[in-house]
Design an enzyme around this catalytic site. Structure first.
Site, PDB file in Angstrom:
ATOM      1  N   ASP A 154      42.667  37.372  46.137  1.00 55.38           N
ATOM      2  CA  ASP A 154      41.763  37.503  45.049  1.00 55.38           C
ATOM      3  C   ASP A 154      40.593  37.949  45.969  1.00 55.38           C
ATOM      4  O   ASP A 154      40.021  37.303  46.800  1.00 55.38           O
ATOM      5  CB  ASP A 154      41.608  36.060  44.677  1.00 55.38           C
ATOM      6  CG  ASP A 154      40.451  36.107  43.497  1.00 55.38           C
ATOM      7  OD1 ASP A 154      39.460  37.054  43.522  1.00 55.38           O
ATOM      8  OD2 ASP A 154      40.683  35.325  42.395  1.00 55.38           O
ATOM      9  N   ARG A 192      44.154  49.659  22.619  1.00 52.58           N
ATOM     10  CA  ARG A 192      44.909  48.342  23.294  1.00 52.58           C
ATOM     11  C   ARG A 192      45.802  48.963  24.414  1.00 52.58           C
ATOM     12  O   ARG A 192      45.471  48.609  25.712  1.00 52.58           O
ATOM     13  CB  ARG A 192      45.618  47.529  22.280  1.00 52.58           C
ATOM     14  CG  ARG A 192      46.537  46.440  23.112  1.00 52.58           C
ATOM     15  CD  ARG A 192      46.911  45.127  22.550  1.00 52.58           C
ATOM     16  NE  ARG A 192      47.217  45.399  21.222  1.00 52.58           N
ATOM     17  CZ  ARG A 192      48.380  46.087  20.833  1.00 52.58           C
ATOM     18  NH1 ARG A 192      49.132  46.326  21.770  1.00 52.58           N
ATOM     19  NH2 ARG A 192      48.465  46.091  19.426  1.00 52.58           N
ATOM     20  N   LYS A 219      31.674  40.050  38.778  1.00 52.88           N
ATOM     21  CA  LYS A 219      30.967  39.636  39.832  1.00 52.88           C
ATOM     22  C   LYS A 219      30.460  40.941  40.679  1.00 52.88           C
ATOM     23  O   LYS A 219      29.811  41.491  40.213  1.00 52.88           O
ATOM     24  CB  LYS A 219      31.774  38.751  40.952  1.00 52.88           C
ATOM     25  CG  LYS A 219      32.390  37.582  40.195  1.00 52.88           C
ATOM     26  CD  LYS A 219      31.807  36.479  39.404  1.00 52.88           C
ATOM     27  CE  LYS A 219      32.221  35.454  38.884  1.00 52.88           C
ATOM     28  NZ  LYS A 219      32.817  35.749  37.723  1.00 52.88           N
ATOM     29  N   TYR A 222      39.098  29.365  43.195  1.00 54.98           N
ATOM     30  CA  TYR A 222      38.177  29.106  41.997  1.00 54.98           C
ATOM     31  C   TYR A 222      38.765  28.230  40.974  1.00 54.98           C
ATOM     32  O   TYR A 222      40.043  28.245  40.855  1.00 54.98           O
ATOM     33  CB  TYR A 222      38.009  30.631  41.287  1.00 54.98           C
ATOM     34  CG  TYR A 222      37.418  30.346  39.887  1.00 54.98           C
ATOM     35  CD1 TYR A 222      36.016  29.811  39.716  1.00 54.98           C
ATOM     36  CD2 TYR A 222      38.006  30.916  38.729  1.00 54.98           C
ATOM     37  CE1 TYR A 222      35.683  29.501  38.664  1.00 54.98           C
ATOM     38  CE2 TYR A 222      37.318  30.764  37.601  1.00 54.98           C
ATOM     39  CZ  TYR A 222      36.020  30.253  37.422  1.00 54.98           C
ATOM     40  OH  TYR A 222      35.536  30.142  36.228  1.00 54.98           O
TER      41      TYR A 222
END
Ligand code: P1T
Length: 381
Positions: A174, A48, A199, A100
């Site tokens: 973004d 982690r 994406k 978004y």
């Protein structure tokens, strides 16, 4: 000598494996790392906190944005959520009035209840930016091109206005739709870049991921603390897939732009199409900004047909190469209706998307085949 973008996309953060010589970064599928004594280890303790496959991806992402610090996350929303945890009650965020749907949902349904103020302005209008800033504004949140209306925001101009208002304001971009190949927000004056690596960076619709990149070391340290403390990290296979995708990002983005421009011109000339929105067309309201700020118009197109809601729904189900699906940025072409799909959460809000807006993610298929597919679907309208 500093390397060019294409070279960084293939090599940044990735040395041949020192133990075996493997040219491709290994997928370190392990949750923990042995210690020779308490606290004595080779830089990794627990996955982690850090994993070598993730380290390679983080270094690569930072290099592509021209920054020293990058962090990878389990999704774009996990990256945005981690960034939002830096806000305090009473802070204000001035955001694009087109973002978004998942970003709006997280702001509106989760962070608003923690006493954080969000307002949404037309950031393509610099006067609206000036008027939208408040004494407690902590961030300006830019998407450019925006999802799904493909508005192009002048990053340099907005960053100048925001920093002149208050040098402590952080300008967040973004950069999912443009990718660092088409535009580098940090070199234009922004402070933080977020990505959905799901994406174009991944590029093959086979992985979900996110990223935060900054030049601000103090902010990076806070984000790294949260990355470990909250743990929304990507697994090593996911990191490998994004790294592999990034290697071809420059050539893919060139072709996405070329194909999308051809499809946009085809749609603009089609009698059954009412309006086409594509930053690479000179009819786009911010085409001049797009030309200055981006290498090409990108791979996303939005448009309206001359027809009612039923005709629009029928059209998006009739294309064959353009698959009806959420998401974008893969090698294959996709079509969707944002109001009913990706942006359902904006219904009834000031960000509501027009029900007739159709969004295309133009892939890397032959552009004539893509135009033929749209032509046969439009013929039935
Ligand atoms: O899906 P995820 O990796 O969590 O990324 C969220 C996200 C963040 N920012 C932008 C600009 C995005 O477009 C997205 C995700 N968008 C879609 C799934 C979509 O179809 O628009």
């Amino acid at each position: 000598m500093p390397h060019h973008f294409e070279t960084l996309a293939i090599h940044a953060g990735q040395e041949p494996d020192p133990t075996t010589g493997a040219v491709m970064t290994p997928i370190y599928q392990t949750s923990t790392f042995v210690q020779s004594g308490v606290g004595e280890h080779k830089g990794y303790e627990y996955a982690r906190t850090g994993n070598p496959t993730r380290t390679a991806l983080e270094a690569c992402l930072a290099a592509l944005e021209g920054a020293p610090f990058g962090l990878a996350f389990a999704s774009g929303m996990a990256a945005i959520d981690t960034l939002c945890k830096l806000l305090n009650p009473g802070d204000h965020v001035l955001a694009s009035n087109d973002v978004y749907g998942g970003t709006f949902r997280l702001f509106d349904k989760q962070y608003k209840k923690y006493g954080i103020e969000f307002s949404y302005a037309e950031l393509t209008d610099l006067q609206a930016v000036r008027e939208g800033l408040r004494p407690n504004t902590r961030w300006v949140w830019i998407e450019t091109p925006t999802n799904p209306r493909l508005k192009v925001v002048d990053i340099h101009a907005v960053a100048e206005i925001a920093h002149a208002h208050n040098p402590r304001i952080r300008v967040v971009v973004d950069n999912t739709f443009a990718t660092p190949y088409l535009q580098q927000p940090l070199t234009l004056g922004a402070d933080v870049v977020i990505h959905s690596t799901t994406k174009y960076l991944g590029g093959h619709s086979d992985v979900v991921g996110g990223a935060l990149v900054t030049r601000d070391e103090a902010m990076h340290e806070q984000l790294k603390f949260l990355q470990n403390a909250a743990g929304a990290v990507p697994g090593p296979l996911d990191c490998f897939l994004v790294l592999r995708g990034i290697k071809t990002l420059p050539v893919r983005m060139e072709r996405h732009g070329e194909n999308a421009l051809a499809v946009a011109q085809f749609l603009a000339d089609h009698p059954k199409v009412a309006e086409v929105i594509y930053p690479g067309l000179d009819t786009h309201p911010q085409h001049a900004v797009a030309k200055r700020q981006m290498r090409n118009g990108g791979g996303m197109i939005s448009f309206f047909i001359r027809g009612d809601a039923a005709a629009t729904r029928a059209l998006v189900a009739r294309t064959k190469l353009f698959a009806l699906a959420e998401s974008l940025g893969g090698v294959e072409s996709l079509i969707e209706l944002p109001a009913a799909m990706t942006h359902g959460s904006t219904q009834g809000s000031p960000l509501e998307v027009a029900p007739g807006l159709i969004r295309l993610s133009v892939g890397l298929e032959n552009k004539q085949d893509l135009m033929d597919d749209l032509a046969q679907a439009l013929a039935e309208v």
